[in-house]
Design a protein around this motif. Sequence first.
Motif, short mmCIF file in Angstrom:
data_model
loop_
_atom_site.label_atom_id
_atom_site.label_comp_id
_atom_site.label_asym_id
_atom_site.label_seq_id
_atom_site.Cartn_x
_atom_site.Cartn_y
_atom_site.Cartn_z
N GLN A 1 0.71 -1.30 -0.02
CA GLN A 1 -0.06 0.24 0.18
C GLN A 1 0.92 1.18 -0.15
O GLN A 1 0.54 2.35 -0.63
CB GLN A 1 -0.96 -0.06 1.23
N TRP A 2 1.98 1.24 0.66
CA TRP A 2 3.02 2.37 0.70
C TRP A 2 3.29 2.59 -0.60
O TRP A 2 3.38 3.75 -1.33
CB TRP A 2 4.15 2.09 1.55
N SER A 3 3.68 1.56 -1.58
CA SER A 3 4.16 1.68 -2.97
C SER A 3 2.96 2.43 -3.63
O SER A 3 3.18 3.31 -4.59
CB SER A 3 4.35 0.34 -3.39
N THR A 4 1.75 1.87 -3.42
CA THR A 4 0.65 2.49 -4.26
C THR A 4 0.47 3.99 -3.79
O THR A 4 0.36 4.77 -4.68
CB THR A 4 -0.70 1.68 -3.91
N ALA A 5 0.47 4.17 -2.63
CA ALA A 5 0.39 5.71 -2.23
C ALA A 5 1.54 6.51 -2.67
O ALA A 5 1.19 7.81 -2.65
CB ALA A 5 0.28 5.79 -0.70
N THR A 6 2.83 6.05 -2.69
CA THR A 6 3.73 6.92 -3.22
C THR A 6 4.37 6.92 -4.45
O THR A 6 5.02 7.78 -5.17
CB THR A 6 5.18 6.90 -2.18
N GLY A 7 3.94 5.86 -5.16
CA GLY A 7 4.42 5.51 -6.57
C GLY A 7 5.69 5.12 -6.58
O GLY A 7 6.21 5.25 -7.74
N ARG A 8 6.16 4.56 -5.73
CA ARG A 8 7.46 4.17 -5.48
C ARG A 8 7.49 2.62 -5.48
O ARG A 8 6.80 1.89 -5.10
CB ARG A 8 8.43 4.43 -4.45
N PRO A 9 8.64 2.02 -5.86
CA PRO A 9 8.58 0.24 -6.02
C PRO A 9 8.50 0.03 -4.47
O PRO A 9 9.13 0.40 -3.59
CB PRO A 9 10.02 0.08 -6.58
N ALA A 10 7.89 -1.11 -4.05
CA ALA A 10 7.64 -1.88 -2.95
C ALA A 10 8.80 -2.69 -2.52
O ALA A 10 9.29 -3.59 -3.36
CB ALA A 10 6.52 -2.71 -2.90
N PRO A 11 9.56 -2.29 -1.48
CA PRO A 11 10.64 -3.02 -1.02
C PRO A 11 10.31 -4.47 -0.59
O PRO A 11 9.20 -4.73 0.09
CB PRO A 11 11.34 -2.16 -0.14
N ASP A 12 11.33 -5.41 -0.49
CA ASP A 12 11.04 -6.58 0.16
C ASP A 12 11.51 -6.71 1.47
O ASP A 12 12.77 -6.43 1.78
CB ASP A 12 11.88 -7.73 -0.65
N VAL A 13 10.68 -6.71 2.48
CA VAL A 13 10.57 -6.53 3.87
C VAL A 13 10.46 -7.99 4.41
O VAL A 13 9.22 -8.38 4.56
CB VAL A 13 9.93 -5.50 4.54
N ALA A 14 11.58 -8.61 4.78
CA ALA A 14 11.24 -9.77 5.37
C ALA A 14 11.51 -9.81 6.95
O ALA A 14 12.52 -9.17 7.37
CB ALA A 14 12.44 -10.78 5.16
N LEU A 15 10.55 -10.31 7.79
CA LEU A 15 10.44 -10.12 9.18
C LEU A 15 10.80 -11.26 10.07
O LEU A 15 10.29 -12.39 9.68
CB LEU A 15 8.98 -9.67 9.60
N ASP A 16 11.57 -11.26 11.01
CA ASP A 16 11.87 -12.69 11.77
C ASP A 16 11.55 -12.37 13.13
O ASP A 16 10.93 -11.00 13.50
CB ASP A 16 13.41 -13.03 11.51
N ALA A 17 11.91 -12.84 14.19
CA ALA A 17 11.37 -13.09 15.44
C ALA A 17 11.90 -11.83 16.20
O ALA A 17 11.36 -11.11 16.68
CB ALA A 17 11.63 -14.22 16.17
N ALA A 18 13.27 -11.52 15.84
CA ALA A 18 13.98 -10.25 16.39
C ALA A 18 13.59 -9.09 15.83
O ALA A 18 13.35 -8.18 16.51
CB ALA A 18 15.75 -10.72 16.19
N GLY A 19 13.12 -9.24 14.44
CA GLY A 19 12.61 -7.85 13.87
C GLY A 19 11.20 -7.37 14.64
O GLY A 19 11.11 -6.36 14.55
N LEU A 20 10.77 -8.59 14.53
CA LEU A 20 9.39 -8.26 15.06
C LEU A 20 9.48 -7.59 16.50
O LEU A 20 8.60 -6.76 16.92
CB LEU A 20 8.65 -9.62 15.32
#
Length: 219
Positions: free
Chosen positions: A69-88
């Motif tokens: 949705q950020w990509s749609t709202a800004t017109g920029r490519p959507a980055p790949d965000v991989a979340l792990d337990a520490a990141g959460l």
Amino acid sequence: MTPSVPEPITGAVAGPWMATARYGIDPAPGGLGLVQDLLNTISAGAPRQPDLLDDLGSATEWVRLAVGQWSTATGRPAPDVALDAAGLRALRTFREELLNEVDARLHATPGPGQPVGASDRVPTGSRTAGATLRLDRGGSVHLDPAGVGADLLVSLVLAALFEAQLADVARRIKTCRNPRCRVAFYDRSRNNSGIWHSVRACGHPTNLRAHRARQRQVD
């Protein structure tokens, strides 16, 4: 050279932000919608909505949809965000820091000559994130979020806040004054005077409880 960061705040929103839509309110414009949506992953509302960062499965799904949705709202490519337990865990901490800072800004007492919502209060903490300055062929400088995993998502949020500060609209991101709520909303009132995410759901009931409490004191 002309500086710009990162895209205009007036970016269109073509669809709902997952967390914010649960509370039946309009999203903030452009990339600022991501800031609001992160704040609205909390458990709130009536009936109570679940905390979207409660477990890795629901958090991963929220991140996927929010970045899209950020990509749609800004017109920029959507980055790949991989979340792990520490990141959460880091993302939950960042969300609470952000909520506390928004709450503190709203409840701070402005000093002489300061506008409402401003104060000389020293922030209780700080948060850093990576970013890249990029010069395009037109001579404009862009701020590009950087990092991996939760760090990249934090960078996206902070970049959106930075852009909003430059446009003087970051102060329009607020949390509902109802202490039982804390839903984040974008105040579109002309004088930035809104205090409830919903007057019907929170404003009227809170004012009624306060009125009844005053009546009991009189009696």
